[in-house]
Design a protein around this motif. Structure first.
Motif: not given
Length: 452
Positions: A63-79
């Motif tokens: 998941m940290p690697s996945a969030f690196a491809n989305a950003g710390y705002i986009t990542g939680p929202i899209l997850t």
């Protein structure tokens, strides 16, 4: 349909529910749950343990690697968005299968059987795929969970290699894959979910210890959040989509454990196994993804255990913990592949039932060997996670459940303004788009990793 389904199809007499009580059913009030006759059924708590273990595999560590491809705002929202869509699709899939069981007066239908019946009763345009519906769904399910097992072989071997390299001798990872073949087969030789339940419970307890250790290292040296990206370019989102979908979804196992429940009604209640379990899973994924990306940024690797200090004893303990829990999850994920290959196709061709156990164990041994062979060819864990998630789970977790509900509702109507139809068409489009784009980007990255 399976033999059990055929046995109950025309039954209107007294039958026994899963608790042994007599039940009288008629055409109007047939309840498939009350007519299931499951050998070695699992309790609600055992099912909950299986659900958590199946849904929290090695994918959560990516998941940290996945969030690196989305950003710390986009990542939680899209997850959270992808998780809610996945849960909704699982609900419509299970509810559609239940509705078809009621119509056909059978206690249980597999995913592939339900798709075949649904396509037959749905819009005429879908009837052209009827001949391949069953093998297609079974094939995708078997292939996906086989792919998950391949990833798990890599993960377990990599975790062991790091420890052995540090304290003993540096060996090729392929040798470590050879060393774990026997332990994998020993656990994979357990053929019932009820027998696997204590292992899942033990693994879940270990998981929380492992998460605690990883979060300890993450929280120890958090840099300023301003050094991380709140958003990422759109071109990096397909990798995020595939990785998250891979981490969250375990369609075959989720259906398999529901089918073996003693009280299946408790699976999809508002506060049942599915909703409560997925709420816990999503919370852990967002927590680890957000803080893991905050700590490691674009340096986050395919497994966060590769980022924590390699020499620290506590870090080595975490790697051992995750290797053990992934070893147990291997048996759960592989259960689906073995069940489809043996119980649905090969066991019927073997007349001598006294040899069924032996043949099934040989099939399971063959699956372990094949996962080993495929695992040695995986160049990069994170991009392979994304490829499997994008391709298989877009079909199994999004497209097919939506298509099945379209077919089931065809004769009943789609409600006001045909909202159910519109929603399901959107889910199919979302699954197709995400699957194609995610698969393309993943394949490009795999090719690039081979050429470097």
């Amino acid at each position: 349909m399976n033999a059990e389904a055929d046995t109950h199809q025309n039954s209107q007499s007294k039958t026994k529910d899963t608790n042994g009580h007599s039940v009288v059913s008629s055409d109007g009030d047939y309840d498939p749950h009350l007519h299931r006759n499951v050998q070695n059924p699992t309790t609600t708590l055992q099912t909950f343990a299986h659900f958590l273990k199946a849904s929290i595999g090695s994918g959560v560590l990516a998941m940290p690697s996945a969030f690196a491809n989305a950003g710390y705002i986009t990542g939680p929202i899209l997850t959270l968005t992808i998780g809610c869509i996945a849960v909704h699709c699982l609900h419509i899939l299970i509810n559609s299968m239940y509705e078809l069981c009621k119509r056909k007066r059978v206690p249980y239908l597999t995913f592939s059987e339900a798709m075949t019946i649904g396509l037959h009763e749905g819009p005429p345009i879908f009837k052209c795929v009827l001949p391949i519906a069953t093998p297609l769904v079974d094939g995708f399910l078997a292939f996906y969970h086989f792919g998950v097992c391949c990833v798990y072989v890599v993960f377990i071997a990599e975790s062991i290699k790091q420890i052995v390299d540090e304290y003993l001798v540096v060996l090729d990872i392929r040798l470590h894959m050879c060393f774990i073949l026997i332990p994998l087969f020993l656990l994979f030789s357990i053929r019932t979910l009820k027998t696997l339940a204590p292992f899942s419970t033990f693994a879940n307890l270990l998981l929380f210890v492992g998460f605690g250790i990883v979060l300890y290292y993450i929280f120890a040296t958090l840099p300023p959040i301003s050094t991380r990206q709140p958003f990422q370019v759109v071109s990096r989102l397909p990798i995020f989509f595939g990785t998250v979908l891979f981490a969250i979804e375990a369609v075959g196992v989720i259906l398999a454990i529901e089918g073996k429940m003693e009280k299946p009604k408790s699976y999809i209640k508002p506060f049942g196994v599915l909703n409560v379990g997925m709420a816990i899973v999503l919370s852990l994924y967002i927590l680890l993804g957000f803080f893991g990306y905050w700590e490691y940024g674009d340096d986050a690797l395919g497994s966060v255990t590769l980022n924590i200090p390699q020499q620290a004893i506590l870090a080595q303990v975490a790697k051992i913990i995750f290797a053990i829990t992934t070893w147990i999850t291997y048996a759960l994920q592989g259960y689906v592949t073995a069940d489809i290959i043996w119980n649905k196709y090969l066991s019927k061709r073997t007349k001598d039932t006294s040899k069924h156990v032996l043949y099934e164990l040989l099939i399971r041994g063959g699956i372990v060997l094949l996962t080993f062979c495929f695992a040695v060819a995986i160049p990069d864990l994170s991009v392979f996670l994304s490829l499997v998630g994008s391709f298989c789970l877009s079909i199994l977790g999004l497209i097919l459940p939506a298509l099945l509900q379209i077919c089931v509702q065809y004769g009943l109507g789609y409600g006001v303004w045909k909202l159910k139809l519109v929603k399901n068409v959107f889910l199919i489009a979302f699954g197709i788009f995400g699957g194609i784009i995610g698969s393309y980007v993943s394949i490009v990255q795999i090719i690039e990793s081979y050429n470097t």
